[in-house]
Design a protein around this motif. Structure first.
Motif, short mmCIF file in Angstrom:
data_model
loop_
_atom_site.label_atom_id
_atom_site.label_comp_id
_atom_site.label_asym_id
_atom_site.label_seq_id
_atom_site.Cartn_x
_atom_site.Cartn_y
_atom_site.Cartn_z
N ASN A 383 12.57 51.94 48.68
CA ASN A 383 11.22 51.46 48.91
C ASN A 383 11.19 50.16 49.71
N GLU A 384 12.34 49.73 50.28
CA GLU A 384 12.35 48.45 50.98
C GLU A 384 11.49 48.47 52.23
N SER A 385 11.50 49.58 52.96
CA SER A 385 10.64 49.66 54.14
C SER A 385 9.18 49.63 53.74
N VAL A 386 8.87 50.28 52.62
CA VAL A 386 7.50 50.23 52.12
C VAL A 386 7.16 48.83 51.65
N GLY A 387 8.16 48.12 51.06
CA GLY A 387 7.91 46.76 50.62
C GLY A 387 7.57 45.84 51.78
N PHE A 388 8.29 45.94 52.88
CA PHE A 388 7.98 45.15 54.05
C PHE A 388 6.61 45.52 54.60
N ALA A 389 6.33 46.84 54.62
CA ALA A 389 5.03 47.29 55.11
C ALA A 389 3.91 46.74 54.22
N GLY A 390 4.16 46.74 52.90
CA GLY A 390 3.16 46.19 51.99
C GLY A 390 2.93 44.71 52.21
N ARG A 391 4.00 43.96 52.53
CA ARG A 391 3.86 42.54 52.84
C ARG A 391 2.99 42.33 54.08
N ILE A 392 3.20 43.18 55.08
CA ILE A 392 2.39 43.08 56.30
C ILE A 392 0.92 43.34 55.99
N ARG A 393 0.67 44.42 55.21
CA ARG A 393 -0.72 44.75 54.87
C ARG A 393 -1.38 43.62 54.09
N ALA A 394 -0.65 43.06 53.13
CA ALA A 394 -1.23 41.98 52.33
C ALA A 394 -1.50 40.73 53.17
N PRO A 404 -5.03 47.15 63.15
CA PRO A 404 -3.78 47.40 63.89
C PRO A 404 -2.53 47.08 63.10
N MET A 405 -2.57 46.06 62.23
CA MET A 405 -1.37 45.72 61.46
C MET A 405 -1.11 46.77 60.37
N ASN A 406 -2.17 47.35 59.82
CA ASN A 406 -1.98 48.45 58.87
C ASN A 406 -1.32 49.64 59.57
N GLU A 407 -1.74 49.90 60.81
CA GLU A 407 -1.13 51.00 61.57
C GLU A 407 0.35 50.69 61.83
N PHE A 408 0.65 49.46 62.21
CA PHE A 408 2.04 49.08 62.43
C PHE A 408 2.86 49.24 61.15
#
Length: 464
Positions: A383-394, A404-408
């Motif tokens: 889940n590390e890639s998801v964790g980084f993605a979650g950090r970006i979303r937050a 656009p950042m949610n899409e990224f």
């Protein structure tokens, strides 16, 4: 003390070098300490209730330009009720293989779709002998799904049929008769969807990843890039049912493998792996409208690509980027789980048919939204890639850049696990990409500075 321009430039170079080395250090440590024997490969997770039969899993693996990564192998495997590995099938005959759809046939054999070397090989595998009963090779790229229709007929989802000379997508569904060696029926997406769908024709326009029979005269299709599931009448070739619409991500986003069910009172129901939204959902049609009746896994699934309702009311879910297959109760509890790296695509419980064969969620009185509980969570870094993605979303939530950042973030979570080396964690990959960007900026600055020095030297010569 005032530094000279050359001294300042050297100091900047040193700082840039130290930053690059620091960013690369975690990946370097991971590479030096990597122990392949500790990899999660094929092993059971949570098993609180033995499965009601064997489970066959197709593992996509990772192949790039015809070469399969040995640490990310493609294979078929069978797992017993208590998580015991029964057999594996590693097949590279005729070129490095991907494995996608696997369906149990009425005779107990398996129907397999396996792209390789730009073509697609479809074959019937005898699981006891591990031999092919027959095979057909089609000039079709990356076919994800085929379905047996009976009487030697096979439906094929021809997902990437790009007409380069006309710059038109000829993505289609075909029915092939093995007895005659002929295509007896075909259906083109371009005849039923406007060219503007998904931004216009391209070489991966529909990405139709699923075709399933609905009764004797209809087909359920999944054009992934159109964010919808449709039912096509074989005789009239008309679309007679539609769930979702292009870019309506609240309903579905880049879904896989929808299944058609009917409730006890005849209500049409669709169960689907909503891959782009990292969840599994179920919809029932009420008064002409599709209503979501069930949602499970948001926040813990990563790019699920198959979900089958079992006769006991549980759901068999293929959680691709967490490299696991799980049997979930209607309320999201894991009762059976198996880890199958790299990138499982499809899972079938033998003896229950090739698709969903159980009750709807409403018939089970279990409508609602549920988290997944009870998983062993064995995938290292899963889940590390998801964790980084979650950090970006937050970080960007509520700002002008949220969209656009949610899409990224979504693309990062779905793409990078395939690209990063197996010895590198998700965060190692983030720092390595950062080091590359810093290095590129540094190199660009050096090029500009060098060019300026050359121009200045030429001017000095000219002034003499």
């Amino acid at each position: 003390m005032t530094l000279s321009p050359r001294s300042r430039a050297n100091a900047v170079r040193l700082l840039a070098l130290l930053l690059v080395v620091s960013l690369l250090a975690p990946a370097g440590v991971s590479a030096l300490t990597y122990d392949p024997s500790t990899d999660t490969s094929l092993e059971p997770g949570t098993i609180t209730s033995p499965a009601n039969g064997s489970t066959v899993i197709s593992v996509q693996g990772y192949t790039f330009q015809g070469n399969t990564n040995p640490k990310k192998p493609a294979r078929l495997l069978s797992v017993g009720p208590r998580g015991d590995l029964q057999w594996t099938h590693n097949d590279s005959v005729g070129g490095s293989a991907w494995f996608f759809d696997v369906d149990p046939l009425p005779n107990g054999n398996l129907l397999v779709s396996s792209p390789r070397a730009g073509d697609t090989v479809v074959f019937e595998l005898n699981p006891e002998t591990q031999e092919r009963v027959w095979q057909e090779r089609f000039n079709m790229t990356d076919t994800h799904d085929v379905a047996y229709l009976g009487d030697d007929r096979i439906a094929i989802a021809n997902m990437r049929e790009w007409n380069a000379s006309a710059e038109v997508s000829d993505d289609r569904i075909v029915i092939y008769n093995r007895s005659t060696g002929e295509f007896t029926w075909e259906w083109y997406f371009k005849n039923h969807f406007p060219e503007s769908t998904d931004g216009g024709y391209n070489d991966d326009w529909s990405h139709v990843n699923d075709v399933d029979p609905v009764g004797e005269d209809r087909l359920l299709l999944s054009p992934r890039n159109f964010d919808q599931a449709i039912v096509v009448d074989i005789e009239s070739k008309e679309i007679v049912e539609r769930l979702g619409s292009d870019d309506d991500y609240d309903v579905m986003r880049e879904q896989h493998n929808p299944d058609w069910l009917l409730s006890e009172n005849g209500t049409p129901t669709i169960l689907v792996a909503d891959s782009g939204n990292n969840r599994v959902v179920e919809y029932a049609k009420e008064d002409g409208e599709w209503v979501r009746t069930w949602e499970v896994g948001t926040g813990s699934l990563t790019w699920p690509r198959d979900a089958d309702r079992l006769p006991n009311g549980n759901t068999l879910v293929t959680d691709t980027l967490n490299h696991r297959v799980m049997e979930l109760t209607p309320t999201g509890e894991v009762v059976w789980e198996y880890y199958a790296t790299w990138g499982p695509y499809d899972a079938e419980r033998i003896g229950t048919g090739p698709e969903s064969s159980g009750p709807t969620i409403r018939d089970l009185n279990a409508s609602g939204s549920y988290d997944i509980t009870g998983s062993a969570n064995l995938t290292a870094g899963g889940n590390e890639s998801v964790g980084f993605a979650g950090r970006i979303r937050a970080t960007f939530a509520g700002t002008a850049l949220e969209g656009p950042m949610n899409e990224f973030a979504t693309r990062w979570a779905h793409v990078t696990p395939w690209l990063r080396p197996v010895w590198m964690s998700g965060w190692d990959f983030v720092w390595a990409i950062s080091a590359l960007l810093v290095g590129l900026v540094w190199a660009g600055g050096e090029l500009i500075a060098g060019r300026q020095q050359i121009v200045a030297g030429i001017r000095r010569l000219a002034d003499r």
